[in-house]
Design a protein around this motif. Structure first.
Motif, PDB file in Angstrom:
ATOM      1  N   LEU A 119       0.823  -1.213   0.000  1.00 57.96           N
ATOM      2  CA  LEU A 119       0.000   0.000   0.000  1.00 57.96           C
ATOM      3  C   LEU A 119       0.858   1.264   0.000  1.00 57.96           C
ATOM      4  CD1 LEU A 119      -2.945  -1.060   2.317  1.00 57.96           C
ATOM      5  CD2 LEU A 119      -2.989  -0.698  -0.156  1.00 57.96           C
ATOM      6  N   GLU A 120       1.995   1.224   0.659  1.00 61.45           N
ATOM      7  CA  GLU A 120       2.908   2.372   0.608  1.00 61.45           C
ATOM      8  C   GLU A 120       3.395   2.594  -0.818  1.00 61.45           C
ATOM      9  OE1 GLU A 120       5.877   1.351   3.526  1.00 61.45           O
ATOM     10  OE2 GLU A 120       4.591   1.980   5.205  1.00 61.45           O
ATOM     11  N   ARG A 121       3.687   1.498  -1.510  1.00 57.70           N
ATOM     12  CA  ARG A 121       4.108   1.625  -2.915  1.00 57.70           C
ATOM     13  C   ARG A 121       2.956   2.166  -3.759  1.00 57.70           C
ATOM     14  NH1 ARG A 121       8.069  -0.396  -6.661  1.00 57.70           N
ATOM     15  NH2 ARG A 121       7.657   0.854  -8.514  1.00 57.70           N
ATOM     16  N   ALA A 122       1.751   1.652  -3.530  1.00 58.51           N
ATOM     17  CA  ALA A 122       0.591   2.131  -4.278  1.00 58.51           C
ATOM     18  C   ALA A 122       0.367   3.617  -4.029  1.00 58.51           C
ATOM     19  CB  ALA A 122      -0.650   1.320  -3.895  1.00 58.51           C
ATOM     20  N   ASP A 123       0.528   4.059  -2.785  1.00 62.15           N
ATOM     21  CA  ASP A 123       0.363   5.477  -2.461  1.00 62.15           C
ATOM     22  C   ASP A 123       1.397   6.334  -3.189  1.00 62.15           C
ATOM     23  OD1 ASP A 123      -1.808   4.995  -0.779  1.00 62.15           O
ATOM     24  OD2 ASP A 123      -0.563   4.921   1.034  1.00 62.15           O
ATOM     25  N   ARG A 124       2.638   5.857  -3.259  1.00 66.22           N
ATOM     26  CA  ARG A 124       3.680   6.601  -3.995  1.00 66.22           C
ATOM     27  C   ARG A 124       3.330   6.693  -5.468  1.00 66.22           C
ATOM     28  NH1 ARG A 124       7.111   3.421  -0.839  1.00 66.22           N
ATOM     29  NH2 ARG A 124       7.743   2.160  -2.637  1.00 66.22           N
ATOM     30  N   GLU A 125       2.850   5.573  -6.028  1.00 60.94           N
ATOM     31  CA  GLU A 125       2.512   5.563  -7.453  1.00 60.94           C
ATOM     32  C   GLU A 125       1.302   6.455  -7.747  1.00 60.94           C
ATOM     33  OE1 GLU A 125       4.463   4.264  -9.751  1.00 60.94           O
ATOM     34  OE2 GLU A 125       5.795   3.481  -8.193  1.00 60.94           O
ATOM     35  N   ALA A 126       0.386   6.567  -6.792  1.00 59.09           N
ATOM     36  CA  ALA A 126      -0.792   7.415  -6.982  1.00 59.09           C
ATOM     37  C   ALA A 126      -0.388   8.869  -7.220  1.00 59.09           C
ATOM     38  CB  ALA A 126      -1.727   7.314  -5.781  1.00 59.09           C
ATOM     39  N   LYS A 127       0.696   9.286  -6.591  1.00 56.39           N
ATOM     40  CA  LYS A 127       1.172  10.663  -6.756  1.00 56.39           C
ATOM     41  C   LYS A 127       1.805  10.887  -8.127  1.00 56.39           C
ATOM     42  CE  LYS A 127       1.881  11.162  -1.836  1.00 56.39           C
ATOM     43  NZ  LYS A 127       2.857  11.073  -0.742  1.00 56.39           N
ATOM     44  N   LEU A 128       2.247   9.823  -8.764  1.00 50.80           N
ATOM     45  CA  LEU A 128       2.930   9.927 -10.059  1.00 50.80           C
ATOM     46  C   LEU A 128       2.018   9.617 -11.243  1.00 50.80           C
ATOM     47  CD1 LEU A 128       6.186   8.026  -9.007  1.00 50.80           C
ATOM     48  CD2 LEU A 128       5.887  10.512  -9.214  1.00 50.80           C
ATOM     49  N   ALA A 129       0.947   8.890 -10.985  1.00 57.00           N
ATOM     50  CA  ALA A 129       0.075   8.430 -12.074  1.00 57.00           C
ATOM     51  C   ALA A 129      -0.780   9.572 -12.612  1.00 57.00           C
ATOM     52  CB  ALA A 129      -0.815   7.295 -11.579  1.00 57.00           C
ATOM     53  N   THR A 130      -1.013   9.526 -13.898  1.00 58.46           N
ATOM     54  CA  THR A 130      -1.860  10.537 -14.548  1.00 58.46           C
ATOM     55  C   THR A 130      -3.138   9.928 -15.120  1.00 58.46           C
ATOM     56  OG1 THR A 130      -0.672  10.230 -16.634  1.00 58.46           O
ATOM     57  CG2 THR A 130       0.124  11.979 -15.157  1.00 58.46           C
ATOM     58  N   ASP A 131      -3.299   8.618 -14.976  1.00 60.87           N
ATOM     59  CA  ASP A 131      -4.422   7.939 -15.624  1.00 60.87           C
ATOM     60  C   ASP A 131      -5.373   7.270 -14.634  1.00 60.87           C
ATOM     61  OD1 ASP A 131      -2.631   5.987 -14.791  1.00 60.87           O
ATOM     62  OD2 ASP A 131      -2.961   4.709 -16.538  1.00 60.87           O
ATOM     63  N   LEU A 132      -5.376   7.701 -13.383  1.00 66.96           N
ATOM     64  CA  LEU A 132      -6.232   7.065 -12.391  1.00 66.96           C
ATOM     65  C   LEU A 132      -7.670   7.549 -12.533  1.00 66.96           C
ATOM     66  CD1 LEU A 132      -3.984   7.274  -9.216  1.00 66.96           C
ATOM     67  CD2 LEU A 132      -4.176   5.419 -10.884  1.00 66.96           C
ATOM     68  N   ASP A 133      -8.592   6.631 -12.283  1.00 63.34           N
ATOM     69  CA  ASP A 133      -9.998   7.018 -12.247  1.00 63.34           C
ATOM     70  C   ASP A 133     -10.515   6.824 -10.829  1.00 63.34           C
ATOM     71  OD1 ASP A 133     -10.561   4.261 -11.975  1.00 63.34           O
ATOM     72  OD2 ASP A 133     -10.987   4.025 -14.100  1.00 63.34           O
ATOM     73  N   LYS A 134     -11.771   7.139 -10.628  1.00 67.13           N
ATOM     74  CA  LYS A 134     -12.351   7.049  -9.289  1.00 67.13           C
ATOM     75  C   LYS A 134     -12.359   5.619  -8.766  1.00 67.13           C
ATOM     76  CE  LYS A 134     -15.077  11.231  -9.543  1.00 67.13           C
ATOM     77  NZ  LYS A 134     -16.354  11.858  -9.260  1.00 67.13           N
TER      78      LYS A 134
END
Length: 167
Positions: A119-134
């Motif tokens: 989850l820590e890795r997922a949280d880091r990736e969330a800050k970098l991702a540009t294609d996330l949806d709800k």
């Protein structure tokens, strides 16, 4: 209609693989795991070496099939392959989704420390991702809720689940 399109011969292999990936997801949502696995495996076989992101997505979805079946060992192996492919493609949204799925296995096995790492890795990736949806954000918040509940933190769990519902 999808079967007719796939049988029509008008799609190239990558388009057929994408269509089979979508078909596999539909079967997964309908709880028809054998059909989901068949569609995803067939789609993955159509991909070429350069189709990194597509292969990663199909392997992630196939991992979800095995996770749903309770076969965490196979799911984990598929998620690991998918994770490395998304990493090599620099796909932060894909990395987030797979890290979140890997956290689901860890939580199912009551391995909270491993789940926290994913989850820590997922949280880091969330800050970098540009294609996330709800849906991506809701799934991540929900997984944080599961971790909190596993650890006896009802307040944190409810807070995270509330965040997921607001997405």
């Amino acid at each position: 209609a999808a079967e007719e399109l796939l049988a029509s011969g008008t799609l190239n292999p990558l388009e057929r693989a994408d269509a089979l990936d979508l078909e596999g997801i539909c079967y997964l949502e309908l709880d028809q795991m054998d059909k989901a696995a068949h569609a995803l495996e067939t789609g993955e076989a159509l991909l070429g070496p350069a189709d990194t992101k597509e292969r990663a997505a199909i392997l992630d979805n196939l991992g979800r099939v095995y996770f749903t079946r309770g076969n965490y060992e196979v799911a984990s192996h598929l998620y690991e392959q998918s994770f490395h492919l998304f990493e090599s493609a620099g796909d932060h949204g894909g990395i987030l989704r797979v890290a979140n799925n890997r956290a689901g296995i860890a939580l199912s096995e009551k391995n909270d420390g491993q789940a926290r790492k994913y989850l820590e890795r997922a949280d880091r990736e969330a800050k970098l991702a540009t294609d996330l949806d709800k849906d991506d954000l809701a799934a991540l918040a929900s997984m944080h809720g599961w971790l909190a509940m596993n650890q006896g933190d009802a307040y944190g769990g409810v807070k995270a689940y509330s965040t997921a519902l607001r997405q």
